[in-house]
Design an enzyme around this catalytic site. Structure first.
Site, PDB file in Angstrom:
ATOM      1  N   CYS A 127       0.196  32.821 -13.701  1.00 27.75           N
ATOM      2  CA  CYS A 127      -0.568  32.228 -14.794  1.00 27.75           C
ATOM      3  C   CYS A 127       0.216  31.029 -15.324  1.00 27.75           C
ATOM      4  O   CYS A 127       1.425  31.102 -15.520  1.00 27.75           O
ATOM      5  CB  CYS A 127      -0.838  33.173 -15.954  1.00 27.75           C
ATOM      6  N   ARG A 177       0.577  28.598  -9.904  1.00 25.28           N
ATOM      7  CA  ARG A 177       0.895  29.866 -10.572  1.00 25.28           C
ATOM      8  C   ARG A 177      -0.260  30.856 -10.590  1.00 25.28           C
ATOM      9  O   ARG A 177      -0.105  31.980 -11.053  1.00 25.28           O
ATOM     10  CB  ARG A 177       1.287  29.587 -12.030  1.00 25.28           C
ATOM     11  N   TRP A 237      -3.797  34.208 -12.822  1.00 26.88           N
ATOM     12  CA  TRP A 237      -3.556  35.151 -11.724  1.00 26.88           C
ATOM     13  C   TRP A 237      -3.828  36.513 -12.329  1.00 26.88           C
ATOM     14  O   TRP A 237      -3.069  36.984 -13.184  1.00 26.88           O
ATOM     15  CB  TRP A 237      -2.110  35.026 -11.244  1.00 26.88           C
ATOM     16  N   ASN A 271       0.590  34.181 -20.514  1.00 26.95           N
ATOM     17  CA  ASN A 271       1.182  34.484 -19.211  1.00 26.95           C
ATOM     18  C   ASN A 271       2.071  35.704 -19.427  1.00 26.95           C
ATOM     19  O   ASN A 271       2.992  35.647 -20.243  1.00 26.95           O
ATOM     20  CB  ASN A 271       2.003  33.275 -18.721  1.00 26.95           C
ATOM     21  N   GLY A 272       1.786  36.794 -18.718  1.00 24.91           N
ATOM     22  CA  GLY A 272       2.600  38.003 -18.880  1.00 24.91           C
ATOM     23  C   GLY A 272       1.699  39.225 -18.937  1.00 24.91           C
ATOM     24  O   GLY A 272       0.520  39.156 -18.569  1.00 24.91           O
ATOM     25  N   GLU A 300      11.631  37.083   7.616  1.00 27.63           N
ATOM     26  CA  GLU A 300      11.026  35.904   6.993  1.00 27.63           C
ATOM     27  C   GLU A 300       9.812  35.423   7.802  1.00 27.63           C
ATOM     28  O   GLU A 300       8.781  35.056   7.235  1.00 27.63           O
ATOM     29  CB  GLU A 300      12.090  34.803   6.856  1.00 27.63           C
ATOM     30  N   LYS A 324       6.050  35.166   6.321  1.00 27.84           N
ATOM     31  CA  LYS A 324       5.267  33.919   6.317  1.00 27.84           C
ATOM     32  C   LYS A 324       3.910  34.145   6.960  1.00 27.84           C
ATOM     33  O   LYS A 324       2.889  33.697   6.461  1.00 27.84           O
ATOM     34  CB  LYS A 324       5.974  32.804   7.099  1.00 27.84           C
ATOM     35  N   GLU A 362       1.589  36.279   4.705  1.00 30.78           N
ATOM     36  CA  GLU A 362       1.159  35.569   3.497  1.00 30.78           C
ATOM     37  C   GLU A 362       0.011  34.620   3.733  1.00 30.78           C
ATOM     38  O   GLU A 362      -0.907  34.534   2.932  1.00 30.78           O
ATOM     39  CB  GLU A 362       2.315  34.692   2.990  1.00 30.78           C
ATOM     40  N   HIS A 380      14.006  52.945  18.180  1.00 29.97           N
ATOM     41  CA  HIS A 380      14.008  54.015  17.179  1.00 29.97           C
ATOM     42  C   HIS A 380      12.649  54.158  16.507  1.00 29.97           C
ATOM     43  O   HIS A 380      12.559  54.698  15.408  1.00 29.97           O
ATOM     44  CB  HIS A 380      15.110  53.754  16.150  1.00 29.97           C
ATOM     45  N   LYS A 429       2.696  31.481  -7.041  1.00 27.50           N
ATOM     46  CA  LYS A 429       4.112  31.139  -7.020  1.00 27.50           C
ATOM     47  C   LYS A 429       4.697  31.449  -8.387  1.00 27.50           C
ATOM     48  O   LYS A 429       3.972  31.436  -9.377  1.00 27.50           O
ATOM     49  CB  LYS A 429       4.236  29.635  -6.733  1.00 27.50           C
TER      50      LYS A 429
HETATM   51  C1  F6R Z   1       7.319  33.734   0.068  1.00 28.52           C
HETATM   52  C2  F6R Z   1       7.639  33.405  -1.302  1.00 28.52           C
HETATM   53  C3  F6R Z   1       8.093  34.509  -2.200  1.00 28.52           C
HETATM   54  C4  F6R Z   1       9.245  34.008  -3.093  1.00 28.52           C
HETATM   55  C5  F6R Z   1       9.609  35.090  -4.128  1.00 28.52           C
HETATM   56  C6  F6R Z   1      10.775  34.668  -4.983  1.00 28.52           C
HETATM   57  O1  F6R Z   1       6.912  32.619   0.796  1.00 28.52           O
HETATM   58  O2  F6R Z   1       7.541  32.283  -1.714  1.00 28.52           O
HETATM   59  O3  F6R Z   1       8.450  35.646  -1.497  1.00 28.52           O
HETATM   60  O4  F6R Z   1      10.335  33.710  -2.281  1.00 28.52           O
HETATM   61  O5  F6R Z   1       8.491  35.330  -4.943  1.00 28.52           O
HETATM   62  O6  F6R Z   1      10.487  33.538  -5.733  1.00 28.52           O
HETATM   63  P1  F6R Z   1      11.628  32.688  -6.409  1.00 28.52           P
HETATM   64  O7  F6R Z   1      12.443  32.107  -5.306  1.00 28.52           O
HETATM   65  O8  F6R Z   1      10.914  31.634  -7.195  1.00 28.52           O
HETATM   66  O9  F6R Z   1      12.421  33.619  -7.249  1.00 28.52           O
END
Ligand code: F6R
Length: 606
Positions: free
Chosen positions: A2, A27, A74, A98-99, A478, A482, A485, A501, A601
């Protein structure tokens, strides 16, 4: 999660609010809305979906008013709908939030009993009615807000406007970030400084428990105990220009292609022309650290897992890596004289911040690797080593990850030399290899069409397995993250040695197995795992180098040959093909690459 903005001006604010929200859309993008005061009364415009839906609505139903608040959502409580979109309001108060208000249910019951009528399923609406209730008891907007804040449990950043008060905007912060912007006779609130960048570069940050009363040209900050306090005004260097995609189809692709430059910028701040480290002064002596804890979330945590290998191998320093959401509640005993490395792109991730606070309370020194200058994690650390990758807009992190790795490798080398675990000459050799990484990434990027071809083999898959060993194991995690996501394909990362295993039971012709297998010390073992997959009809997508390919007894189905490089810096180079593979698979599937479903994000709620 948010994004909120608030503007107090003497010109119409609706368009400026939407512009601020555009910069915060990363966000959350379930719905958006704004509220202004028109002739002293609250008016709102809200729309479901991305911000463009709100902008369109405003084009048909414009909103005047010189004070206003805005929100991009969000969803936490209540599905995305117009009624659940912020701002939430009564006849006297409008709020963006936001929260999460954890005690919203009991507040709602109490307020409904008193006759307040709720129109949404959100936790936020209880804030609007609670403040209204205090106003109805005769309190001023300031006193009503202060009284309401005391009753709220949970996390919040708030912006609030009041019927009949065109020269008042109130902001409050507990747990979620809130910046105050100072303009020429205008005042602003924003979830981050980037949202306010076209309006002002003069920013202060509310501390935990603060609330702020904005009137034309003035901000009065009150702390948790009601005392008036000063908060430092910082000069930010953020550009007010709109961050565009340039020639690229998506921010993610642009950010992948920016990596050679931003990795270069990040390392140039830490390494001299003579390949010597020039790190900022550490808040401790590496020789005296008995154990290092690393905490982070998601991609940043995978950077931390790579760093564990580096710190252990290059500095002989034992390391625990934890996902912050687990660490914060685990009551982990902390060693005396220990240190914690906190990794975060946004610097605002709620769980990471909580883990930092736990470690600080238990006597650990905090060293952070953060991208957003002046973020809460940066401000609460003893020392910050920044990643200089610029704003990362794509929700899926790419350039933040590789610049985090760059910083962490420099830190591990710094620790290694300080602890006499490696010689300066060895450190210089690795730094030289690091210096060559941007050029090698460029080689990979020049051939991205080959990875695009490989991605066609993943686009129809339902599940994909990623394997790697040693420094490449976190990269397998990772790569799988990716892919999940942005393409919504289920993927899992495994250490290649774990295949037998359990996960080998999954192997059949329908499940591609992506193997990261440079010709390093563990190559023969990974090559055997590839044979085991092939023997069971599995389709391998192998990322290796020329020597690796030459040493494969039977060639796997699909191969991508990457430049050779020093084994220590390999994770940085191998990040790029896994990013491209996920990107092009998502492109083939037609998903929303930059704003994948359900994600946002900067995860400021736990
Ligand atoms: C994946 C991604 C998330 C962030 C995670 C931490 O592509 O972007 O997994 O890495 O939410 O976010 P930060 O780095 O902002 O603490």
């Amino acid at each position: 999660m948010c994004g909120i903005v608030g503007i107090l001006a003497s010109r119409p604010v609706a368009d400026i609010l939407v512009d601020g929200l555009r910069r915060l859309e990363y966000r959350g993008y379930d719905s958006a809305g704004i509220a202004t005061l028109v002739n002293g009364t609250i008016q709102t415009r809200r729309a479901v979906g991305k911000l463009n839906a709100l902008a369109e609505k405003l084009a048909h139903e414009p909103l005047v008013g010189t004070v206003g608040i805005g929100h991009t959502r969000w969803a936490t409580h209540g599905r995305p709908s117009v009624d659940n979109a912020h701002p939430h309001f009564s006849t006297q108060v409008a709020v963006v939030h936001n929260g999460i208000v954890e005690n919203y249910h009991s507040l709602r019951v109490e307020l409904e009993d008193k006759g307040h009528v709720f129109k949404s399923e959100t936790d936020t609406e209880s804030i609007a009615h609670l403040i209204t209730d205090y106003l109805q008891q005769g309190l001023t907007p300031q006193a009503a807000t202060a009284a309401a804040l005391k009753r709220l449990e949970g996390a919040f950043a708030l912006a609030i406007i009041f019927t009949g008060h065109e020269d008042l905007l109130i902001g409050a912060r507990r747990g979620s970030p809130l910046a105050v912007g100072y303009g020429e006779n205008e005042m602003y609130l924003g979830s981050d400084a980037l949202a306010l960048a076209p309006l002002t570069n003069r920013i202060s940050y509310l501390e935990e428990g603060d609330w702020v009363e904005l009137t034309p040209g003035k901000a009065v900050v009150h702390d948790e105990d009601g005392h008036i306090v000063e908060r430092k005004i910082h000069q930010t260097n953020l550009s007010g220009a709109v961050i565009g995609k340039g020639e690229y189809r998506h921010f993610m692709l642009k950010e992948i292609f920016e990596q050679p430059v931003v990795i270069g910028d990040t390392m140039n701040a830490l390494i001299t022309a003579e390949n010597k480290l020039s790190m900022p002064p550490m808040p401790f002596d590496w020789k005296e650290i008995p154990r290092l804890s690393i905490v982070a979330c998601g991609t940043a945590c995978y950077a931390g897992m790579v760093a564990k290998y580096w710190f252990e191998q290059l500095a002989g320093l034992p390391v625990d890596v934890d996902v912050a959401s687990e660490f914060r509640y685990r009551e982990s005993p902390m060693v005396k004289g220990g240190a914690m490395v906190v990794i975060s792109q946004s610097g605002e991730t709620a769980d990471t911040l909580a883990a930092l606070n736990y470690a600080k309370k238990h006597g650990q020194k905090i060293l952070s690797v953060v991208n957003v200058q002046h973020s809460t994690i940066a401000r609460q650390s003893d020392c910050v080593v920044p990643t200089l990758c610029g704003p990362e807009i794509s929700v899926a992190s790419t350039k933040a990850f590789t610049t985090q790795l760059t910083v962490l490798l420099c830190m591990a080398l710094h620790a290694g030399v300080a602890r006499s675990h490696i010689s300066e000459a060895k450190a210089s050799e690795i730094l030289q290899a690091l210096r060559e990484i941007p050029a090698k990434i460029n080689e990979v990027l020049r051939e991205d069409h080959k990875i695009q071809e490989l991605s066609q083999n993943l686009a129809d898959a339902k599940d994909v397995l990623y394997l790697g060993r040693g420094l490449l194991f976190p990269l397998a995690l990772e790569g799988a993250l990716k892919l999940k996501e942005i393409s919504y394909i289920h993927a899992e990362g495994y250490p290649a040695g774990e295949l037998k295993h359990g996960p080998i039971a999954l192997i059949d012709e329908s499940m591609p197995v992506v193997v990261l297998a440079p010709h390093d010390a563990l190559f023969e073992k990974t090559a055997s795992n590839i044979q085991e997959v092939v023997a069971r009809g599995g389709k391998v997508v192998m990322f290796t180098d020329k020597v690796g390919l030459a040493n494969m007894p039977t060639k796997p189905f699909w191969v991508s040959v990457l430049p050779e490089t020093h084994p220590v810096v390999m994770p940085i180079l191998y990040s790029v093909p896994v990013q491209l593979l996920a990107y092009y698979t998502a492109l083939a599937k037609g998903t929303d690459v930059d704003q994948p479903r359900n994600l946002a994000k900067s995860v400021t709620v736990e």
